[in-house]
Design a protein around this motif. Structure first.
Motif, PDB file in Angstrom:
ATOM      1  N   ILE A  15      12.541   0.311  -3.998  1.00 50.84           N
ATOM      2  CA  ILE A  15      12.353  -1.114  -3.689  1.00 50.84           C
ATOM      3  C   ILE A  15      11.111  -1.229  -2.826  1.00 50.84           C
ATOM      4  N   GLY A  16      10.287  -2.217  -3.102  1.00 51.87           N
ATOM      5  CA  GLY A  16       9.097  -2.442  -2.293  1.00 51.87           C
ATOM      6  C   GLY A  16       9.130  -3.792  -1.608  1.00 51.87           C
ATOM      7  N   ILE A  17       8.722  -3.832  -0.334  1.00 51.62           N
ATOM      8  CA  ILE A  17       8.545  -5.116   0.346  1.00 51.62           C
ATOM      9  C   ILE A  17       7.145  -5.608   0.006  1.00 51.62           C
ATOM     10  N   ASP A  18       7.073  -6.805  -0.536  1.00 55.23           N
ATOM     11  CA  ASP A  18       5.888  -7.473  -1.103  1.00 55.23           C
ATOM     12  C   ASP A  18       6.032  -7.435  -2.615  1.00 55.23           C
ATOM     13  N   ASP A  19       6.044  -8.610  -3.210  1.00 52.94           N
ATOM     14  CA  ASP A  19       6.170  -8.700  -4.661  1.00 52.94           C
ATOM     15  C   ASP A  19       4.785  -8.559  -5.288  1.00 52.94           C
ATOM     16  N   VAL A  20       4.377  -7.320  -5.523  1.00 53.58           N
ATOM     17  CA  VAL A  20       3.033  -7.048  -6.042  1.00 53.58           C
ATOM     18  C   VAL A  20       2.869  -7.629  -7.445  1.00 53.58           C
ATOM     19  N   SER A  21       1.627  -7.916  -7.832  1.00 52.77           N
ATOM     20  CA  SER A  21       1.345  -8.605  -9.090  1.00 52.77           C
ATOM     21  C   SER A  21       1.803  -7.827 -10.317  1.00 52.77           C
ATOM     22  N   ARG A  43      14.894  -5.986 -10.339  1.00 55.34           N
ATOM     23  CA  ARG A  43      14.358  -5.568 -11.632  1.00 55.34           C
ATOM     24  C   ARG A  43      14.963  -4.202 -11.972  1.00 55.34           C
ATOM     25  N   SER A  44      14.183  -3.294 -12.535  1.00 53.15           N
ATOM     26  CA  SER A  44      14.776  -2.063 -13.106  1.00 53.15           C
ATOM     27  C   SER A  44      14.682  -0.826 -12.227  1.00 53.15           C
ATOM     28  N   SER A  45      13.899  -0.858 -11.125  1.00 51.72           N
ATOM     29  CA  SER A  45      13.686   0.368 -10.352  1.00 51.72           C
ATOM     30  C   SER A  45      14.832   0.668  -9.395  1.00 51.72           C
ATOM     31  N   LEU A  68       0.830  -1.208   0.000  1.00 47.26           N
ATOM     32  CA  LEU A  68       0.000   0.000   0.000  1.00 47.26           C
ATOM     33  C   LEU A  68       0.865   1.259   0.000  1.00 47.26           C
ATOM     34  N   ALA A  69       1.969   1.226   0.741  1.00 47.86           N
ATOM     35  CA  ALA A  69       2.906   2.359   0.723  1.00 47.86           C
ATOM     36  C   ALA A  69       3.541   2.496  -0.660  1.00 47.86           C
ATOM     37  N   LEU A  70       3.860   1.381  -1.286  1.00 49.30           N
ATOM     38  CA  LEU A  70       4.452   1.403  -2.622  1.00 49.30           C
ATOM     39  C   LEU A  70       3.521   2.088  -3.624  1.00 49.30           C
ATOM     40  N   ILE A  71       2.253   1.766  -3.572  1.00 47.39           N
ATOM     41  CA  ILE A  71       1.287   2.362  -4.500  1.00 47.39           C
ATOM     42  C   ILE A  71       1.234   3.879  -4.321  1.00 47.39           C
ATOM     43  N   GLU A  72       1.273   4.344  -3.086  1.00 47.53           N
ATOM     44  CA  GLU A  72       1.253   5.783  -2.829  1.00 47.53           C
ATOM     45  C   GLU A  72       2.518   6.463  -3.368  1.00 47.53           C
ATOM     46  N   ILE A  73       3.650   5.791  -3.230  1.00 50.08           N
ATOM     47  CA  ILE A  73       4.908   6.348  -3.759  1.00 50.08           C
ATOM     48  C   ILE A  73       4.847   6.430  -5.285  1.00 50.08           C
ATOM     49  N   LEU A  74       4.323   5.397  -5.913  1.00 50.58           N
ATOM     50  CA  LEU A  74       4.205   5.395  -7.378  1.00 50.58           C
ATOM     51  C   LEU A  74       3.266   6.504  -7.857  1.00 50.58           C
ATOM     52  N   ALA A 107       4.475  -5.853 -10.488  1.00 51.15           N
ATOM     53  CA  ALA A 107       5.890  -5.457 -10.388  1.00 51.15           C
ATOM     54  C   ALA A 107       6.674  -5.741 -11.658  1.00 51.15           C
ATOM     55  N   SER A 108       6.405  -6.851 -12.313  1.00 49.71           N
ATOM     56  CA  SER A 108       7.212  -7.242 -13.473  1.00 49.71           C
ATOM     57  C   SER A 108       6.862  -6.471 -14.737  1.00 49.71           C
ATOM     58  N   PHE A 109       5.631  -5.951 -14.834  1.00 51.04           N
ATOM     59  CA  PHE A 109       5.258  -5.250 -16.068  1.00 51.04           C
ATOM     60  C   PHE A 109       5.034  -3.751 -15.880  1.00 51.04           C
ATOM     61  N   TYR A 110       5.188  -3.270 -14.647  1.00 50.60           N
ATOM     62  CA  TYR A 110       5.178  -1.820 -14.438  1.00 50.60           C
ATOM     63  C   TYR A 110       6.406  -1.244 -15.144  1.00 50.60           C
ATOM     64  N   SER A 111       6.321   0.006 -15.588  1.00 52.41           N
ATOM     65  CA  SER A 111       7.465   0.609 -16.282  1.00 52.41           C
ATOM     66  C   SER A 111       8.007   1.805 -15.493  1.00 52.41           C
ATOM     67  N   PRO A 112       9.256   1.700 -14.993  1.00 52.81           N
ATOM     68  CA  PRO A 112      10.145   0.545 -15.094  1.00 52.81           C
ATOM     69  C   PRO A 112       9.703  -0.576 -14.139  1.00 52.81           C
ATOM     70  N   SER A 113      10.105  -1.799 -14.448  1.00 53.15           N
ATOM     71  CA  SER A 113       9.743  -2.925 -13.578  1.00 53.15           C
ATOM     72  C   SER A 113      10.331  -2.704 -12.183  1.00 53.15           C
ATOM     73  N   LEU A 114       9.624  -3.206 -11.177  1.00 48.01           N
ATOM     74  CA  LEU A 114       9.923  -2.846  -9.786  1.00 48.01           C
ATOM     75  C   LEU A 114      10.745  -3.914  -9.065  1.00 48.01           C
ATOM     76  N   THR A 115      11.850  -3.472  -8.498  1.00 51.72           N
ATOM     77  CA  THR A 115      12.628  -4.350  -7.617  1.00 51.72           C
ATOM     78  C   THR A 115      11.850  -4.527  -6.320  1.00 51.72           C
ATOM     79  N   THR A 116      11.728  -5.778  -5.879  1.00 55.93           N
ATOM     80  CA  THR A 116      10.917  -6.049  -4.688  1.00 55.93           C
ATOM     81  C   THR A 116      11.605  -7.040  -3.756  1.00 55.93           C
TER      82      THR A 116
END
Length: 334
Positions: free
Chosen positions: A273-279, A331-333, A250-256, A281-290
């Motif tokens: 970097i986000g704790i929790d590998d959100v669904s 990933r790329s973040s 939830l914090a990650l979404i607010e940061i994004l 993460a791999s196709f967000y641009s840039p892809s998210l390190t988790t």
């Protein structure tokens, strides 16, 4: 409309009531295949529905457990629930899922409701504010398992991530990539929610171990609707962070949301970097390190521990915490 009884099924299938009972309880050891087929056909023809309540009273079990999550919006919660359901399905148990919204009053209401429905045990992502109620359940040997959080002085086994390690892995990865001004954003710790507190502690320890200062302005622990304001304050400081660890999804979404609105490029202007590998993460641009939690293993362990308690293979009351290791997914973040 007349209720179809077990006697009606027995008469239609031309077998005894005890044979029907054995069939319903899946005791097929000495039952001929033709007999099973006749009973199955009779049930289908008559539209017979077993009386689950009556059977529960007789067997002193509803083969049902309750799962009370603190906040079902967390992807972690839904993944753990899925794993719990998988284990229960294999053993012919059912689950009832309730969402407490991190509200102790709502949590108590659901605990009372589920126990009134005679569920055999509870898996709780505890708010932590119903200590007397938790202890009452323990005093009567009612099966309970905690997930994601532990509650001080409440001897209930807990399934948890190694939260300090999760933050340490993230901070070390930031440093390896050359970042030094590192912040952390979590949802509120006002209620001392254990994973959030542990993640902040792990972040501080990791910085100190690497000889970096702990800057209070880089630590934000806020209610969801206040995170945007907290981020604004961080980025308007004289030396804004160049990397941020999101304490949960939830914090990650607010940061994004903030970085998109203010056109802050990741990772050029801000590593993330986000704790929790959100669904996504791999196709967000840039892809998210988790930092991923082994959610299915954690849910499986919670279900197995509770079912052991229900089946009286474990009736001890301990506050043992089962810790699971986090995994960095680069990933790329960052």
């Amino acid at each position: 409309m007349k209720t179809v009884t077990i006697s009606d099924v027995a008469k239609h299938a031309e077998v005894s009531k005890s044979t029907i009972s054995q069939y319903l309880n899946k005791r097929y050891d000495y039952m001929a295949e033709k007999t099973k087929q006749r009973i199955e056909a009779a049930i289908e023809d008559l539209g017979y529905q077993p009386n689950i309540v009556a059977r529960s009273l007789k067997q002193k079990s509803t083969t049902t457990i309750g799962v009370i999550v603190a906040n079902i919006l967390h992807e972690f919660s839904t993944q753990v629930i899925r794993a719990i359901e998988d284990v229960c399905h294999e053993l012919d148990f059912h689950i009832i899922v309730c969402n407490a919204d991190d509200d102790p009053t709502k949590e108590k209401k659901y605990i009372d409701m589920l126990r009134a429905k005679q569920v055999d045990g509870l898996i709780i992502f505890p708010t932590g504010d119903n200590v007397a109620l938790y202890k009452r359940m323990i005093s009567i040997n009612y099966p309970v398992i905690f997930v994601d959080r532990s509650v001080p002085d409440v001897p209930v086994p807990s399934i948890m991530l190694d939260n300090e390690m999760a933050s340490k892995v993230a901070v070390e990865h930031f440093i390896e990539k050359g970042y030094r001004r590192i912040g952390i954003v979590t949802t509120s710790i006002i209620k001392n929610v254990s994973p959030r507190v542990e993640r902040i502690n792990g972040y501080k320890k990791a910085l100190k171990e690497k000889g970096l200062p702990v800057v209070p302005e880089y630590i934000q622990s806020l209610e969801i609707d206040q995170i945007q304001t907290g981020l604004k304050q961080m980025f308007e400081s004289a030396d804004p962070p160049e990397a941020i660890l999101a304490g949960n999804d939830l914090a990650l979404i607010e940061i994004l949301k903030y970085t998109k609105e203010h056109q802050i490029k990741t990772p050029e202007s801000l590593a993330l970097i986000g704790i929790d590998d959100v669904s996504f993460a791999s196709f967000y641009s840039p892809s998210l390190t988790t930092i991923a939690q082994p959610t299915f293993e954690m849910g499986k362990k919670a279900a197995e521990l509770l079912l052991e308690k229900i089946q009286k293979r474990d009736d001890e009351h301990t506050q043992h915490v089962h810790r699971f290791e986090p995994t960095l997914i680069e990933r790329s973040s960052c």
